[in-house]
Design an enzyme around this catalytic site. Structure first.
Site, PDB file in Angstrom:
ATOM      1  N   CYS A 114       7.989  -3.950   3.337  1.00 22.61           N
ATOM      2  CA  CYS A 114       6.592  -3.531   3.178  1.00 22.61           C
ATOM      3  C   CYS A 114       5.728  -4.476   4.010  1.00 22.61           C
ATOM      4  CB  CYS A 114       6.190  -3.539   1.694  1.00 22.61           C
ATOM      5  SG  CYS A 114       4.642  -2.671   1.355  1.00 22.61           S
ATOM      6  N   HIS A 153       8.276  -8.931  -1.654  1.00 22.09           N
ATOM      7  CA  HIS A 153       7.561  -9.212  -2.903  1.00 22.09           C
ATOM      8  C   HIS A 153       7.881 -10.594  -3.443  1.00 22.09           C
ATOM      9  CE1 HIS A 153       8.017  -4.888  -2.304  1.00 22.09           C
ATOM     10  NE2 HIS A 153       6.767  -4.832  -2.704  1.00 22.09           N
ATOM     11  N   LYS A 198       5.165   3.085 -13.572  1.00 24.18           N
ATOM     12  CA  LYS A 198       3.978   3.912 -13.607  1.00 24.18           C
ATOM     13  C   LYS A 198       3.914   4.688 -14.928  1.00 24.18           C
ATOM     14  CE  LYS A 198       3.283   7.202 -10.582  1.00 24.18           C
ATOM     15  NZ  LYS A 198       1.890   7.645 -10.718  1.00 24.18           N
ATOM     16  N   SER A 223       0.772  -5.272   8.032  1.00 23.53           N
ATOM     17  CA  SER A 223      -0.129  -6.380   7.736  1.00 23.53           C
ATOM     18  C   SER A 223       0.588  -7.720   7.848  1.00 23.53           C
ATOM     19  CB  SER A 223      -0.716  -6.218   6.333  1.00 23.53           C
ATOM     20  OG  SER A 223       0.310  -6.139   5.378  1.00 23.53           O
ATOM     21  N   ASN A 276      -2.290   5.766 -12.546  1.00 23.82           N
ATOM     22  CA  ASN A 276      -2.062   4.545 -11.792  1.00 23.82           C
ATOM     23  C   ASN A 276      -2.039   3.329 -12.731  1.00 23.82           C
ATOM     24  OD1 ASN A 276      -1.710   2.835  -9.631  1.00 23.82           O
ATOM     25  ND2 ASN A 276      -3.859   2.852  -9.010  1.00 23.82           N
ATOM     26  N   ASP A 313       0.818   5.607   7.039  1.00 26.65           N
ATOM     27  CA  ASP A 313       1.380   5.152   5.763  1.00 26.65           C
ATOM     28  C   ASP A 313       1.174   6.175   4.663  1.00 26.65           C
ATOM     29  OD1 ASP A 313       2.252   2.645   6.662  1.00 26.65           O
ATOM     30  OD2 ASP A 313       0.259   1.771   6.419  1.00 26.65           O
TER      31      ASP A 313
HETATM   32  N1  GLN Z   1       0.505  -0.877   6.555  1.00 30.28           N
HETATM   33  C1  GLN Z   1       0.313  -1.381   5.240  1.00 30.28           C
HETATM   34  C2  GLN Z   1       0.603  -2.872   5.212  1.00 30.28           C
HETATM   35  O1  GLN Z   1       1.416  -3.316   5.976  1.00 30.28           O
HETATM   36  C3  GLN Z   1       1.216  -0.683   4.258  1.00 30.28           C
HETATM   37  C4  GLN Z   1       0.924  -1.134   2.861  1.00 30.28           C
HETATM   38  C5  GLN Z   1       1.738  -0.464   1.802  1.00 30.28           C
HETATM   39  O2  GLN Z   1       2.758   0.141   2.062  1.00 30.28           O
HETATM   40  N2  GLN Z   1       1.293  -0.539   0.577  1.00 30.28           N
HETATM   41  O3  GLN Z   1       0.048  -3.589   4.405  1.00 30.28           O
HETATM   42 ZN    ZN Z   2       4.828  -0.481   1.413  1.00 34.38          ZN
END
Ligand code: GLN
Ligand code: ZN
Length: 755
Positions: free
Chosen positions: A726, A694, A114, A432, A119, A598
C-alpha cells in the site's frame, strides 16, 4: 405513537471522548478523569434525547472502543493472553482493542473488521479453549443505573447472541455447540440483573439477521431465543435489526415471544412487503426505522408519513425509530459555522434527527395540518440547485462504447511492452511517501493563509526532488511524486471538484478513537480545473524514467463520501467517473503515460446479501471505473490499486475493470489469492504487495527474495510487478528507505537468477 433511538454518537459533539481517551492512553491523565469525562458525556446525551421527548432512550450504547468488544468483555470472552497481563479492567479492555506493549507483556490486539456495510469497525471476539463464559463486567448495569439516577429510565442495548456468534472467531478446538449453553446462560444472567434493577425493556441487536440465512442459521437463531424468551421473566425484549430486511426469518421472528420487533424501513427494502404478505402479531410492538440513521439529509415528511401510513395498514402498535444507530452520522449541524445556511437547511445530523422523530410523532397525532408538516412540505418544494445541465447532457450522451477500452488487453499489452521497455519484474510503489510533520505543517500553513501558494508549492517541489533522486538512486523502475499535497485521497479530489461540500465538524467514528470526516456530495459533479497535472508534469520533467500519475477512482470517491439520495448511487458514480476521466485524459495529454486509479474502497458498498452483489452494485460500479480509462491511447498504461486482498469472491469483477496492472495487499494473506487468480486465468498484470507497510518492520533482502520466489512458483514472471502492499504515507523515513532499497535489490537478484 412513541419514539425510540437505537444508539447515539458517544464520541461527543467535539470529539471529547476521543481526545480524553488518547490522553489517557498516553499517560497524560488519570483513569478517574477519563471515567468522569465519559460519564459527563453519557449524561449530556441522555438529557438531550430526553429533551426531545424520546420515549425509548438507549443505555449501554456508549463505548470506550466498540460495542461488540463490550459484549464479549461482559461475557468474559477474553483470550488468555490478555488475562495474563494482569491489568486493571479498563486497561485489559484497551489491550484487547489496541494490543499492549509494556511492563506486563507484549500482546497483539484482536482483529478488526468492517461493521456490516458501514465504515465503522468492530473488534472480532476470540474464543480460545480456556474460555469460561460468565458474567464479568458491570458496564451495562452501571450505565442503566446511572441514567436512572438522572430520572431517565432507559432500555439497555446489547449485541445479541446470534450476531455475536456469527461475528466471533474460534481460535482453538471449540465450536459454537460447545459454548452455546453458556452463552445463553450468560445473556440470561444479564437480563435477570437488568430486570432486578428495574429495566422494563431490553434491546438485543441482531443485525446479522439481514444476511442471507441458511436453514441452519435459522435453527440456531430459534434455539437461542426460545431458551432466552422462555426464561427472561417479566422484562420486555425488543429484537432490533438494521442495515437490511429480514426476509429469511420474518415468520420465525413473528412466532417467537418477542415483545417488540425492530425493522429498518430505509435499507430493509423488503420489510414493508413482508408486513403486507405475512401480517404482524398485534400483541407485539413494531419499532419502525423511518428516520435514516446513516445519511445526513433532512427527512422528507411527506414520504415518511406515507411510509408510516402503509405500515399502519398492518400494525396497531408502532414506535417511530431510527433505522440504525446514530453513531454513523455526525453530531450536530450546530457545529458548522462555515457552511452557508442554504446548505445547512438540508442537513440533519444526530441531534437534528431527534427533532425529526419528535416532529413526526406530533404530526402523526395532530395530522398533516400541523406546521411541522406544512413547513417541511414547502421546504422540499423549493428548487435546490443541485443540477448541472452540462453534466446531465454528458451522462445522457454516454454510449455502450464509452465503457470499453480498445484495443483489447493483449494487443495493447504488447504495445506497452515495446514502449516502456521495462525490465522483467518491474518495481514501483503505490503512490505516497511518508507524510512527515513538515509535510503536514506546510499544508496547514497554506490552508491557514500563513504562506502563499508559491512558498507552499516550492516546499512540495523540494520534497518531490528529494524523492525522485532517491527512487533513481535505488533504481526503481516506475516512479511516483509522493502525494505531499494530499491530506486524504478523497478529500483532496473532492475539494477540487464542483458538487462537493465540506463540513468542519462532521466527524463520524470509524474505529476506537479514530474518526473520519466524509465530504458531502451535494450536487452534480464536474471537474472545474486539473487536479494533479501540475505536480505530475513537474515530477516527470525531473527524470527519464516513467512517472506514474495518481488518481482516486470513482467508486472509492463515492464510498468514502456522504452520497446524495435524490439521484441513484449509480448516477453519482458515473458523474464522478466522468470528472476523473477528464483528469486521466489531461494527464495523458501532458505526457504522463502510466496512470494509477486507486479503488481502495471498492468493496465498501457491496450489498450484504450476496445475491444482490451483481445487480445492485457491481453492474454499475465496475462500468463506472471502466468509463474513467476507456478513451486512453493503447500505449498509456492503466494501473489500479486496492487495499484489501479480499477479492476471491469478486475476482471476475476485478478482471472486468480491465486495468493493465493491479496492485493489492497480499503480504499477510499467504498468497492464497494467487491461486484464485490462476484458477480464473486472470489476464491483468499484478503487483501483489511483497511487504506489509502497516508495520515499521524492515524486510531483509533474503526474506524478500523468498517472497518473490514463492510468488514466481505460481505466477509467470512476465505478469508480476514488485511493490509494497500500500502507500507509504503512514511510515517514517528510515524504514521506508531501507525497505524499498531491499525490495529493489531482491528483485535484481531474482532477475539474475531468472536469466
Ligand atoms: N495512492 C494512495 C497512497 O499511496 C493509495 C492509498 C490507499 O490505497 N489507501 O497512499
Ligand atoms: Zn492501499
Amino acid at each position: 405513537m412513541k419514539t425510540a433511538v437505537i444508539g447515539y454518537p458517544r464520541i461527543g459533539s467535539n470529539r471529547e471522548l476521543k481526545f480524553a481517551t488518547e490522553r489517557y492512553l498516553k499517560g497524560q491523565i488519570e483513569q478517574s478523569e477519563l471515567l468522569q469525562i465519559a460519564q459527563n458525556l453519557r449524561k449530556e446525551h441522555w438529557v438531550e434525547q430526553d429533551n426531545q421527548k424520546i420515549d425509548y432512550i438507549s443505555s449501554n450504547d456508549f463505548s470506550f472502543y466498540d460495542n461488540v468488544l463490550d459484549t464479549a468483555y461482559l461475557l468474559n470472552i477474553i483470550p488468555k493472553r490478555y488475562q495474563e497481563l494482569q491489568l486493571n479492567s479498563l486497561d485489559q479492555y484497551f489491550a484487547m482493542a489496541r494490543g499492549y506493549q509494556g511492563e506486563n507483556g507484549d500482546v497483539k490486539a484482536l482483529a478488526m473488521k468492517k461493521w456490516f456495510n458501514t465504515n465503522y469497525h468492530y473488534l472480532v471476539p476470540e474464543v480460545d479453549d480456556q474460555v469460561e463464559i460468565s458474567l464479568n463486567g458491570t458496564k451495562i448495569f452501571d450505565e442503566f443505573q446511572e441514567a436512572l439516577d438522572l430520572g431517565i429510565k432507559t432500555k439497555p442495548v446489547i449485541v445479541g447472541p446470534y450476531t455475536l456468534m456469527k461475528l466471533l472467531r474460534f481460535t482453538g478446538t471449540l465450536t459454537y455447540q460447545d459454548i452455546l449453553d453458556d452463552l445463553i446462560n450468560g445473556y440470561l444472567e444479564v437480563i435477570k440483573k437488568l430486570r432486578n434493577l428495574g429495566a422494563s425493556w431490553i434491546e438485543v441487536d441482531e443485525p446479522a439477521l439481514v444476511f442471507d440465512l441458511s436453514d441452519k442459521d435459522i435453527i440456531l437463531f430459534k434455539e437461542i431465543y426460545t431458551k432466552i424468551l422462555d426464561n427472561k421473566g417479566s422484562v420486555k425484549i425488543l429484537l432490533q435489526t438494521y442495515f437490511g430486511d429480514i426476509r429469511d426469518c420474518y415468520q420465525t421472528v413473528l412466532n417467537l415471544d418477542f415483545d417488540g420487533i425492530g425493522l429498518d424501513f430505509i435499507e430493509g427494502k423488503e420489510n414493508l412487503t413482508l408486513l403486507d404478505r405475512y401480517g404482524f402479531d398485534q400483541n407485539k410492538i413494531l419499532f419502525a426505522g423511518v428516520v435514516n440513521g446513516k445519511n445526513i439529509w433532512k427527512n422528507e415528511y411527506e414520504k415518511t408519513v406515507s411510509l408510516i401510513e402503509k405500515i399502519k395498514n398492518n400494525v396497531n402498535k408502532i414506535v417511530l425509530n431510527t433505522s440504525c444507530s446514530l453513531i454513523h452520522v455526525p453530531y450536530t449541524i450546530e457545529n458548522e459555522r462555515n457552511l452557508e445556511q442554504i446548505y445547512k437547511n438540508n442537513f440533519s445530523f444526530a441531534q437534528e434527527k431527534l427533532k425529526e422523530l419528535f416532529q413526526l410523532k406530533v404530526i402523526m397525532r395532530i395530522g398533516k395540518g400541523h406546521s411541522y408538516y406544512v413547513d417541511n412540505l414547502a421546504f422540499f418544494k423549493e428548487p435546490n440547485n443541485r443540477t448541472n445541465e452540462a453534466v446531465q447532457a454528458r451522462i445522457a450522451a454516454l454510449k455502450k462504447e464509452d465503457f470499453i477500452r480498445l484495443p483489447e488487453f493483449e494487443v495493447r499489452r504488447q504495445i506497452q511492452k515495446e514502449k516502456f521497455k521495462l525490465p522483467i519484474l518491474p518495481t514501483t510503489t503505490i503512490g505516497s511517501f511518508p507524510q512527515t510533520k513538515e509535510v503536514r505543517a506546510n499544508r496547514r500553513a497554506y490552508r491557514n493563509g500563513d504562506i502563499d501558494e508559491q512558498t507552499y508549492a516550492e516546499f512540495n517541489h523540494q520534497m518531490i526532488k528529494e524523492w525522485i533522486k532517491y527512487q533513481e538512486e535505488i533504481d526503481l523502475d516506475v516512479l511516483v511524486h509522493g502525494e505531499f499535497e494530499r491530506n486524504d485521497m478523497v478529500e483532496y479530489f473532492g475539494e477540487n471538484l464542483d458538487g462537493y461540500l465540506f463540513t468542519e465538524n462532521g466527524w463520524v467514528q470509524s474505529y476506537g478513537t479514530r474518526c473520519v470526516k466524509p465530504p458531502v456530495i451535494w450536487g452534480d459533479i464536474s471537474r472545474v480545473r486539473p487536479l494533479t497535472v501540475d505536480y505530475a508534469v513537474y515530477t516527470q520533467a525531473l527524470t527519464k524514467k516513467p512517472v506514474k500519475g495518481m488518481l482516486t477512482g470513482p467508486v472509492t470517491m463515492l464510498n468514502w463520501s456522504f452520497p446524495r439520495i435524490d439521484i441513484s448511487l449509480a448516477e453519482t458514480t458515473l458523474q464522478l467517473a466522468l470528472a476523473i476521466k477528464d483528469e486521466v485524459l489531461d494527464l495523458e495529454d501532458h505526457g504522463i503515460k502510466i496512470i494509477q486509479i486507486d479503488e481502495a474502497a471498492l468493496r465498501e458498498k457491496l450489498p450484504l446479501r450476496k445475491r444482490d452483489w451483481q445487480s445492485e452494485y457491481l453492474d454499475w460500479a465496475i462500468p463506472a471505473y471502466r468509463l474513467v480509462h476507456s478513451s486512453v491511447q493503447a500505449d498509456t498504461q492503466i494501473h489500479s490499486h486496492m487495499c484489501y486482498s479480499e477479492f476471491d469472491d469478486i475476482i471476475q469483477a476485478i478482471e472486468d475493470m480491465d486495468s493493465d496492472v493491479i496492485s493489492f495487499e497480499a503480504s499477510r494473506s499467504d498468497l492464497t489469492l494467487i491461486d484464485t487468480l490462476n484458477r480464473v486465468n486472470f489476464k491483468t498484470e499484478i503487483g501483489p504487495g511483497v511487504y506489509d507497510i502497516h508495520s515499521p518492520r524492515i524486510p531483509s533482502v533474503e526474506e524478500l527474495e523468498r517472497v518473490l520466489t514463492s510468488m514466481l512458483e505460481k505466477l509467470s514472471a512476465s505478469k508480476l510487478w514488485i511493490n509494497p502492499d500500500c502507500g507509504l504515507k503512514t511510515r517514517a523515513y528510515p524504514e521506508t528507505l531501507a525497505s524499498l532499497k531491499n525490495m529493489v535489490e531482491a528483485t535484481k537478484n531474482i532477475r539474475t537468477k531468472l536469466q
